[in-house]
Design a protein around this motif. Sequence first.
Motif, PDB file in Angstrom:
ATOM      1  N   THR A  35       0.822  -1.216   0.000  1.00  0.00           N
ATOM      2  CA  THR A  35       0.000   0.000   0.000  1.00  0.00           C
ATOM      3  C   THR A  35       0.855   1.266   0.000  1.00  0.00           C
ATOM      4  OG1 THR A  35      -0.156  -0.008   2.430  1.00  0.00           O
ATOM      5  CG2 THR A  35      -1.893  -1.169   1.199  1.00  0.00           C
ATOM      6  N   ALA A  36       2.071   1.148  -0.492  1.00  0.00           N
ATOM      7  CA  ALA A  36       2.994   2.288  -0.479  1.00  0.00           C
ATOM      8  C   ALA A  36       2.417   3.522  -1.174  1.00  0.00           C
ATOM      9  CB  ALA A  36       4.321   1.897  -1.117  1.00  0.00           C
ATOM     10  N   ASP A  37       1.583   3.325  -2.189  1.00  0.00           N
ATOM     11  CA  ASP A  37       0.998   4.443  -2.932  1.00  0.00           C
ATOM     12  C   ASP A  37      -0.388   4.843  -2.421  1.00  0.00           C
ATOM     13  OD1 ASP A  37       3.230   4.517  -4.563  1.00  0.00           O
ATOM     14  OD2 ASP A  37       2.353   3.143  -6.036  1.00  0.00           O
ATOM     15  N   CYS A  38      -0.791   4.288  -1.283  1.00  0.00           N
ATOM     16  CA  CYS A  38      -2.125   4.560  -0.733  1.00  0.00           C
ATOM     17  C   CYS A  38      -2.011   5.310   0.593  1.00  0.00           C
ATOM     18  CB  CYS A  38      -2.873   3.252  -0.496  1.00  0.00           C
ATOM     19  SG  CYS A  38      -3.028   2.211  -1.949  1.00  0.00           S
ATOM     20  N   PRO A  39      -2.257   6.605   0.582  1.00  0.00           N
ATOM     21  CA  PRO A  39      -2.115   7.369   1.821  1.00  0.00           C
ATOM     22  C   PRO A  39      -3.219   7.094   2.839  1.00  0.00           C
ATOM     23  CG  PRO A  39      -2.894   8.799   0.069  1.00  0.00           C
ATOM     24  CD  PRO A  39      -2.601   7.462  -0.554  1.00  0.00           C
ATOM     25  N   ARG A  40      -4.400   6.642   2.365  1.00  0.00           N
ATOM     26  CA  ARG A  40      -5.528   6.380   3.262  1.00  0.00           C
ATOM     27  C   ARG A  40      -5.909   4.913   3.184  1.00  0.00           C
ATOM     28  NH1 ARG A  40     -10.231  10.022   2.069  1.00  0.00           N
ATOM     29  NH2 ARG A  40     -10.762   9.616   4.227  1.00  0.00           N
ATOM     30  N   LEU A  55       0.768   0.370   9.811  1.00  0.00           N
ATOM     31  CA  LEU A  55       0.334   1.347   8.815  1.00  0.00           C
ATOM     32  C   LEU A  55       0.501   2.772   9.335  1.00  0.00           C
ATOM     33  CD1 LEU A  55      -2.820  -0.511   7.515  1.00  0.00           C
ATOM     34  CD2 LEU A  55      -0.797   0.053   6.150  1.00  0.00           C
ATOM     35  N   LYS A  56       0.126   2.997  10.578  1.00  0.00           N
ATOM     36  CA  LYS A  56       0.293   4.332  11.172  1.00  0.00           C
ATOM     37  C   LYS A  56       1.769   4.705  11.241  1.00  0.00           C
ATOM     38  CE  LYS A  56      -2.529   6.601  12.965  1.00  0.00           C
ATOM     39  NZ  LYS A  56      -3.226   7.770  12.437  1.00  0.00           N
ATOM     40  N   GLY A  59       3.116   6.106   8.209  1.00  0.00           N
ATOM     41  CA  GLY A  59       2.580   7.396   7.802  1.00  0.00           C
ATOM     42  C   GLY A  59       1.234   7.367   7.122  1.00  0.00           C
ATOM     43  N   ARG A  60       0.546   6.231   7.165  1.00  0.00           N
ATOM     44  CA  ARG A  60      -0.772   6.138   6.527  1.00  0.00           C
ATOM     45  C   ARG A  60      -1.839   6.747   7.418  1.00  0.00           C
ATOM     46  NH1 ARG A  60       2.737   3.536   4.404  1.00  0.00           N
ATOM     47  NH2 ARG A  60       2.590   2.262   2.546  1.00  0.00           N
ATOM     48  N   ASP A  61      -2.876   7.286   6.793  1.00  0.00           N
ATOM     49  CA  ASP A  61      -4.067   7.754   7.488  1.00  0.00           C
ATOM     50  C   ASP A  61      -5.000   6.547   7.548  1.00  0.00           C
ATOM     51  OD1 ASP A  61      -6.194   9.187   8.551  1.00  0.00           O
ATOM     52  OD2 ASP A  61      -6.715  10.114   6.637  1.00  0.00           O
TER      53      ASP A  61
END
Length: 70
Positions: A35-40, A55-56, A59-61
């Motif tokens: 999910t490197a290209d998925c910010p959320r 995930l947090k 840096g993911r939301d």
Amino acid sequence: MQKMSPDSYAALALPDQFLEDQMQIVEARWIVEQTADCPRILDLGYGSGSVCKALKAAGRDVLVVDGAKA
């Protein structure tokens, strides 16, 4: 297991629970990479929280929907 609530499953205190915990750590690393290209991310939180924490930390939301009793 799918018919049981997460709380009931956790209450079983299975002797091999450490295997499940280790697999979630490996799974969390893989999900972070995939999910490197998925910010959320939507996390359907039926676990120990290790995936959400990873995930947090990456840096993911993360929005968690958890079916466990509060």
